[in-house]
Design a protein around this motif. Sequence first.
Motif, mmCIF file in Angstrom:
data_model
loop_
_atom_site.group_PDB
_atom_site.id
_atom_site.type_symbol
_atom_site.label_atom_id
_atom_site.label_comp_id
_atom_site.label_asym_id
_atom_site.label_seq_id
_atom_site.Cartn_x
_atom_site.Cartn_y
_atom_site.Cartn_z
ATOM 1 N N GLY A 163 0.815 -1.216 0.000
ATOM 2 C CA GLY A 163 0.000 0.000 0.000
ATOM 3 C C GLY A 163 0.847 1.265 0.000
ATOM 4 O O GLY A 163 2.070 1.204 -0.157
ATOM 5 N N PRO A 164 0.189 2.437 0.213
ATOM 6 C CA PRO A 164 0.866 3.732 0.059
ATOM 7 C C PRO A 164 2.176 3.854 0.845
ATOM 8 O O PRO A 164 3.087 4.554 0.408
ATOM 9 N N GLY A 211 1.683 0.504 -3.750
ATOM 10 C CA GLY A 211 1.006 1.687 -3.224
ATOM 11 C C GLY A 211 0.260 2.542 -4.213
ATOM 12 O O GLY A 211 -0.101 3.671 -3.897
ATOM 13 N N ILE A 212 -0.036 2.028 -5.391
ATOM 14 C CA ILE A 212 -0.736 2.867 -6.382
ATOM 15 C C ILE A 212 -2.232 2.930 -6.068
ATOM 16 O O ILE A 212 -2.898 1.902 -5.948
ATOM 17 N N LEU A 213 -2.727 4.166 -5.936
ATOM 18 C CA LEU A 213 -4.166 4.375 -5.717
ATOM 19 C C LEU A 213 -4.785 5.252 -6.799
ATOM 20 O O LEU A 213 -5.996 5.242 -6.989
ATOM 21 N N THR A 214 -3.958 6.035 -7.498
ATOM 22 C CA THR A 214 -4.496 7.017 -8.451
ATOM 23 C C THR A 214 -3.691 7.018 -9.759
ATOM 24 O O THR A 214 -2.576 6.485 -9.812
ATOM 25 N N GLU A 272 1.745 -2.425 -11.703
ATOM 26 C CA GLU A 272 0.746 -3.364 -11.182
ATOM 27 C C GLU A 272 0.095 -2.728 -9.950
ATOM 28 O O GLU A 272 0.743 -1.976 -9.219
ATOM 29 N N ILE A 273 -1.176 -3.048 -9.744
ATOM 30 C CA ILE A 273 -1.915 -2.493 -8.604
ATOM 31 C C ILE A 273 -2.480 -3.644 -7.774
ATOM 32 O O ILE A 273 -3.180 -4.511 -8.299
ATOM 33 N N GLY A 274 -2.150 -3.658 -6.469
ATOM 34 C CA GLY A 274 -2.622 -4.724 -5.590
ATOM 35 C C GLY A 274 -3.535 -4.183 -4.509
ATOM 36 O O GLY A 274 -4.771 -4.209 -4.629
ATOM 37 N N THR A 275 -2.930 -3.654 -3.434
ATOM 38 C CA THR A 275 -3.694 -3.161 -2.286
ATOM 39 C C THR A 275 -4.788 -2.177 -2.702
ATOM 40 O O THR A 275 -5.891 -2.192 -2.144
ATOM 41 N N GLY A 276 -4.497 -1.350 -3.678
ATOM 42 C CA GLY A 276 -5.487 -0.364 -4.145
ATOM 43 C C GLY A 276 -6.791 -1.030 -4.564
ATOM 44 O O GLY A 276 -7.877 -0.481 -4.368
#
Length: 320
Positions: free
Chosen positions: A227-228, A255-258, A274-278
């Motif tokens: 995450g972030p 940590g990618i959210l946006t 790649e996006i996981g937690t987001g």
Amino acid sequence: MTSNSEVETDPRLQVKIGSVELENPTILASGVLGVASGGLISAWKDGAGAVVTKTVGLKPRVGHPGPRIVGLHGDSLMNAMGIPNPGIGEYLPEIKAAVKQGVPVIGSALGSTPKEFATVASKLVRSGVLAVELNVSCPHVDSLYLLGMDPDSVADVVTQVVGKTKGVPIWIKLPGSTDYPRLVQVAQAAESAGVAAIVALNTLPALAIDTETQTPLLGAGIGGLSGPAIKPIAVRAVSELYKAGLKIPIIGVGGILTGDDVIEYLLAGATAVEIGTGVLIRESTIFSKTRKEMADYLTRHEIQHISELTGCMKDVGVNP
Ligand SMILES: Cc1cc2nc3c(=O)[nH]c(=O)nc-3n(C[C@H](O)[C@H](O)[C@H](O)COP(=O)(O)O)c2cc1C
């Protein structure tokens, strides 16, 4: 490239990771949506350029005892799943179900020896995946983490896998670490052995303690941070790998959210992310949302194509 009828094509966002062409640079990270094909399909329908499967090994693994995931302040997570998976034999029908629907699937492979990695990877290739990502980096499975920090061992695994996978691109996912020189050495060894892309990073080794019970929050004790909180570490890793002059693409994770977070990784040197937690902590529309935000950024900055951003971070002229 498979076109996604649910998402409008924007040629400015299309990227190539070696021979793998994607509609846009965002990819579902391994593991966060479990082992059912439904998770892979829904991420793609939301607009992910591709999806990575849960890491799978030759035999079933039950994983660690619970709790396996806990939330921390500021949207970050700790997990110690222990790579629970049904084994490649049981998992293949799920992967094939997603491939059959036209989903661009990347298989994530695990092995206890280089030969086992090669066997799992070759089975994934036969199921129709576009590429195989080797997980040599899980921080709560000691043997894997140690393997991923050792350039010679990583080269051995890659050599065996490349020999068995008939030209299908092999990606390697690096361990979460702030030992950037070592990450560069591992990436260079993997590149020389034939990988087609470097994925940076997996979760970072970490510990969280419940002060009331005075015991670790996770069932396995230690775990991996995502995450972030890890984004600046993973962005730095991407930047160091890029500056080291690798000839293969880098895929940033952490940590990618946006859409702005995606752009940050590209400026550091990534070709895709790649996006996981987001996907877990934000609404299930994170791919369509980041896609729109990336497109808006290109329009606002009058940039013709997203690939123009790769490695374009401006130098501040200081060498500490
Ligand atoms: C619940 C959970 C399960 C995960 N499972 C896997 C896995 O099976 N294989 C793998 O390579 N990475 C796994 N990861 C790591 C993610 O793919 C990703 O590298 C990491 O979480 C950092 O990205 P993020 O901050 O966007 O989550 C997992 C992460 C989480 C949070």
